[in-house]
Design a protein around this motif. Structure first.
Motif, mmCIF file in Angstrom:
data_model
loop_
_atom_site.group_PDB
_atom_site.id
_atom_site.type_symbol
_atom_site.label_atom_id
_atom_site.label_comp_id
_atom_site.label_asym_id
_atom_site.label_seq_id
_atom_site.Cartn_x
_atom_site.Cartn_y
_atom_site.Cartn_z
ATOM 1 N N ALA A 26 55.978 20.093 56.195
ATOM 2 C CA ALA A 26 55.484 18.794 55.729
ATOM 3 C C ALA A 26 54.043 18.574 56.163
ATOM 4 O O ALA A 26 53.217 18.030 55.413
ATOM 5 C CB ALA A 26 56.385 17.677 56.264
ATOM 6 N N THR A 29 51.790 20.720 53.837
ATOM 7 C CA THR A 29 51.670 20.293 52.445
ATOM 8 C C THR A 29 51.096 18.890 52.296
ATOM 9 O O THR A 29 50.506 18.580 51.249
ATOM 10 C CB THR A 29 53.036 20.358 51.743
ATOM 11 O OG1 THR A 29 53.993 19.562 52.481
ATOM 12 C CG2 THR A 29 53.552 21.787 51.670
ATOM 13 N N HIS A 30 51.258 18.038 53.300
ATOM 14 C CA HIS A 30 50.775 16.670 53.179
ATOM 15 C C HIS A 30 49.438 16.436 53.876
ATOM 16 O O HIS A 30 48.643 15.612 53.425
ATOM 17 C CB HIS A 30 51.810 15.687 53.743
ATOM 18 C CG HIS A 30 53.009 15.519 52.871
ATOM 19 N ND1 HIS A 30 54.012 16.464 52.800
ATOM 20 C CD2 HIS A 30 53.374 14.523 52.024
ATOM 21 C CE1 HIS A 30 54.937 16.051 51.944
ATOM 22 N NE2 HIS A 30 54.578 14.879 51.469
ATOM 23 N N ALA A 53 57.980 19.178 49.480
ATOM 24 C CA ALA A 53 57.085 18.412 48.610
ATOM 25 C C ALA A 53 57.849 17.771 47.459
ATOM 26 O O ALA A 53 57.579 16.619 47.081
ATOM 27 C CB ALA A 53 55.985 19.326 48.075
ATOM 28 N N LEU A 54 58.817 18.507 46.890
ATOM 29 C CA LEU A 54 59.613 17.951 45.796
ATOM 30 C C LEU A 54 60.491 16.800 46.267
ATOM 31 O O LEU A 54 60.803 15.894 45.496
ATOM 32 C CB LEU A 54 60.471 19.049 45.165
ATOM 33 C CG LEU A 54 59.698 20.105 44.358
ATOM 34 C CD1 LEU A 54 60.611 21.243 43.955
ATOM 35 C CD2 LEU A 54 59.062 19.468 43.122
ATOM 36 N N ALA A 55 60.898 16.846 47.534
ATOM 37 C CA ALA A 55 61.692 15.736 48.075
ATOM 38 C C ALA A 55 60.846 14.488 48.303
ATOM 39 O O ALA A 55 61.390 13.393 48.451
ATOM 40 C CB ALA A 55 62.358 16.165 49.389
ATOM 41 N N ALA A 56 59.520 14.646 48.352
ATOM 42 C CA ALA A 56 58.579 13.530 48.512
ATOM 43 C C ALA A 56 58.940 12.634 49.698
ATOM 44 O O ALA A 56 59.114 11.419 49.551
ATOM 45 C CB ALA A 56 58.519 12.701 47.230
ATOM 46 N N PRO A 57 59.019 13.200 50.918
ATOM 47 C CA PRO A 57 59.354 12.361 52.067
ATOM 48 C C PRO A 57 58.165 11.534 52.531
ATOM 49 O O PRO A 57 57.011 11.826 52.200
ATOM 50 C CB PRO A 57 59.723 13.398 53.134
ATOM 51 C CG PRO A 57 58.845 14.568 52.806
ATOM 52 C CD PRO A 57 58.767 14.592 51.295
ATOM 53 N N HIS A 58 58.464 10.525 53.315
ATOM 54 C CA HIS A 58 57.400 9.791 53.990
ATOM 55 C C HIS A 58 56.987 10.583 55.220
ATOM 56 O O HIS A 58 57.818 10.960 56.043
ATOM 57 C CB HIS A 58 57.870 8.400 54.408
ATOM 58 C CG HIS A 58 56.861 7.668 55.227
ATOM 59 N ND1 HIS A 58 56.922 7.599 56.605
ATOM 60 C CD2 HIS A 58 55.734 6.985 54.867
ATOM 61 C CE1 HIS A 58 55.899 6.900 57.054
ATOM 62 N NE2 HIS A 58 55.170 6.512 56.019
ATOM 63 N N ASN A 80 63.371 8.656 56.064
ATOM 64 C CA ASN A 80 63.817 9.666 55.106
ATOM 65 C C ASN A 80 65.315 9.899 55.229
ATOM 66 O O ASN A 80 65.930 9.635 56.266
ATOM 67 C CB ASN A 80 63.072 10.986 55.348
ATOM 68 C CG ASN A 80 61.576 10.830 55.176
ATOM 69 O OD1 ASN A 80 61.114 10.308 54.174
ATOM 70 N ND2 ASN A 80 60.798 11.271 56.163
ATOM 71 N N LEU A 85 66.581 15.635 52.341
ATOM 72 C CA LEU A 85 65.385 16.392 52.696
ATOM 73 C C LEU A 85 65.737 17.821 53.104
ATOM 74 O O LEU A 85 65.061 18.782 52.692
ATOM 75 C CB LEU A 85 64.645 15.678 53.829
ATOM 76 C CG LEU A 85 63.342 16.320 54.321
ATOM 77 C CD1 LEU A 85 62.388 16.573 53.169
ATOM 78 C CD2 LEU A 85 62.696 15.427 55.377
ATOM 79 N N TRP A 88 66.628 19.962 49.973
ATOM 80 C CA TRP A 88 65.442 20.374 49.227
ATOM 81 C C TRP A 88 64.648 21.436 49.989
ATOM 82 O O TRP A 88 64.068 22.344 49.383
ATOM 83 C CB TRP A 88 64.560 19.159 48.918
ATOM 84 C CG TRP A 88 65.008 18.415 47.704
ATOM 85 C CD1 TRP A 88 65.699 17.238 47.658
ATOM 86 C CD2 TRP A 88 64.803 18.818 46.342
ATOM 87 N NE1 TRP A 88 65.947 16.874 46.366
ATOM 88 C CE2 TRP A 88 65.401 17.821 45.527
ATOM 89 C CE3 TRP A 88 64.184 19.892 45.740
ATOM 90 C CZ2 TRP A 88 65.385 17.893 44.141
ATOM 91 C CZ3 TRP A 88 64.167 19.974 44.350
ATOM 92 C CH2 TRP A 88 64.763 18.985 43.566
#
Length: 512
Positions: A26, A29-30, A53-58, A80, A85, A88
């Motif tokens: 995370a 990627t973030h 990234a596909l799970a789009a967590p905070h 989350n 998470l 994914w």
């Protein structure tokens, strides 16, 4: 295999190592920065990061804790859903594991025909270790699969070196950019690439071309490692969160000479520091300090289906003894032999995952047994593959604690081994369900070895080691890895309690 891995991924709570990798993924990627978990290069975590990234967590960019706390913070403290998470995060590794099965099939088919390819693929698909670790957001199976892919491509380079030598180097670089434990295979596959180029190129100056082929593999591998780091952070900023030990002597010189980014070299230094730490092992009921050189062979004897062990032995003999297969023997056997020798020298006796490359390479060798010109061989191979399938299906969906029938099956694995062989913290969710269904309202004392947070799953429990012994009354729940290493107070509590139930073959409920 896909069904088994997805089922395991859906049902299992985070294992000990997974939150570290998911948290680092995370971060990659973030935030596009290299800070946590330097002891493993980024590529495998970037694969995991595709799912994250596909799970789009905070993601809390302000968090400043260590890598273990980073993962727990992401999963349990940032709003989350850890179930979603983790699923994914695991799915890209599952997809990659399935693709490596096609490499196993193709390699064996090229060496010994379609039937050999199918036999090798069946062994791969039924391997409990591959299913167990291929369904987790960890790095062991991806690194092993990339190493196998490189060996296969080096073999193909005997016919078309200009195409397959660079591809073999890319695959070898992917292995090295996933786990540093793959580095011992680099000189082996470079040498084999030189052999393949020398054989595949006609005309003069064959030795020069062989050296050039080995160099091309090395250059491609180095480039992949650099690209993996540049994908995370094009500026290669490196601010380690954890202490990086000083490594002196020959090891320090070798690390300094590595043609990789400073973050990679610091990761090597961290790995050497981990090797110098005091570790405990558990083998065949014996708790010991340090490591045993024969630990991995002994653990593989417990964790590998009996039919698979027989086919491995027969396959190795066939590859070495049959004239038609003998040229392929170094390509199939040299890399795993060197990797196993290196792993056996390690200080951490924590699981057969350190040798998970063996089910990949030896599945290829086992398929080659069908080349033997004996009428009974095809039937014998079919029977043994069927026995492997039965043994594997019987353990579904509990693949991490698998033990073969000679050692009593998964329910007795805790008697012989510990840690990622049996209990890696994967059954906290199952424990919560069992406590709700069968022990509602009872007081629970818990010694859990894992990265999950019991309270998130509704488990209200206290640590029995923090109160007087006579105060521990009710249910005593202990992870089997903790029980295997229990001494002093915990050993006394377990000895004075009666086991009433096992959860997932990895956690035991006692009545105290």
């Amino acid at each position: 295999m896909a069904v088994a891995m997805v089922t395991a991924a859906v049902r299992q709570t985070p294992t000990i190592d997974e939150p570290v990798y998911v948290g680092a993924a995370a971060e990659y990627t973030h935030e596009h920065r290299l800070r946590h978990n330097p002891e493993h290069p980024p590529l495998g975590k970037l694969v995991i990061g595709a799912g994250v990234a596909l799970a789009a967590p905070h993601v809390d960019a302000s968090f400043t804790g260590d890598q273990g706390r980073l993962g727990r913070h992401l999963l349990y403290e940032s709003g989350n859903d850890p179930w979603r998470l983790m699923l994914w995060a695991r799915l890209p590794v599952i997809a990659l594991t399935l693709l490596f099965g096609l490499v196993v099939f193709a390699f064996a088919r090229e060496l010994a025909g379609p039937a050999a390819g199918l036999a090798a693929l069946a062994l791969y698909c039924f391997s409990p270790d591959v299913i167990a670790h291929g369904s987790l957001a960890t790095l062991d199976v991806p690194a092993a699969g990339f190493a196998l892919t490189s060996a296969w491509l080096v073999w193909r380079a005997r016919r078309r070196p200009r195409l397959y030598v660079p591809l073999a180097g890319i695959a070898l670089g992917a292995a090295s950019a996933t786990k540093m434990s793959m580095l011992p295979a680099v000189p082996v596959l470079m040498l084999l690439a030189g052999v393949s180029v020398r054989r595949g190129c006609g005309g003069g100056r064959r030795l020069v071309r062989a050296v050039a082929g080995a160099g091309a593999v090395a250059l491609a591998a180095i480039a992949v490692v650099w690209v993996a780091y540049l994908v995370v952070d094009p500026r290669l900023r490196w601010t380690p969160e954890q202490h990086v030990p000083v490594v002196r002597g020959m090891r320090g010189l070798l690390v300094q000479l590595l043609p990789f980014p400073e973050a990679y070299r610091d990761g090597m230094r961290v790995q050497f520091g981990l090797e110098n730490r005091p570790w405990q092992g558990f083998l065949f009921g014996r708790l010991y300090d340090g490591s045993l050189w024969y630990y991995l062979p002994a653990a593989l004897l417990v964790k590998t289906p009996l039919g698979m062990l027989a086919l491995w032995a027969g396959g190795v003999a066939a590859v070495v003894a049959v004239r038609r297969l003998r040229p392929a023997a170094p390509y199939v056997l040299a890399a795993p032999l060197v990797l196993l020798a290196a792993a056996m020298q390690g200080a951490r006796d924590l699981g057969t995952r350190y040798a998970v490359f063996l089910p990949l390479f030896l599945a290829v060798a086992a398929g080659c047994l069908l080349v033997a010109r004996r009428r009974w061989v095809p039937a014998g191979v079919a029977v043994l593959v069927a026995l492997v399938g039965v043994s594997s299906v019987r353990t579904f969906p509990f693949y991490l604690p698998y033990s073969n029938e000679a050692f009593g099956g998964p329910d007795r694995a805790r008697e012989w081994l510990h840690d990622s062989n049996v209990d890696w913290g994967q059954d906290l969710g199952r424990l919560a369900e069992r406590l709700r269904e069968g022990y509602a309202g009872e007081r629970v004392w818990l010694v859990y070895k894992g990265s999950g947070v019991p309270g998130f799953y509704g488990i209200r429990a206290e640590d029995p080691r923090r109160v007087p012994a006579d105060a521990v009354r009710g249910l005593l729940v202990v992870s089997d890895s903790a029980a295997a290493k229990a001494t002093g107070r915990l050993a006394e509590l377990i000895g004075g309690s009666r086991p009433v139930e096992h959860v997932g073959h990895s956690i035991t409920i006692y009545r105290s």
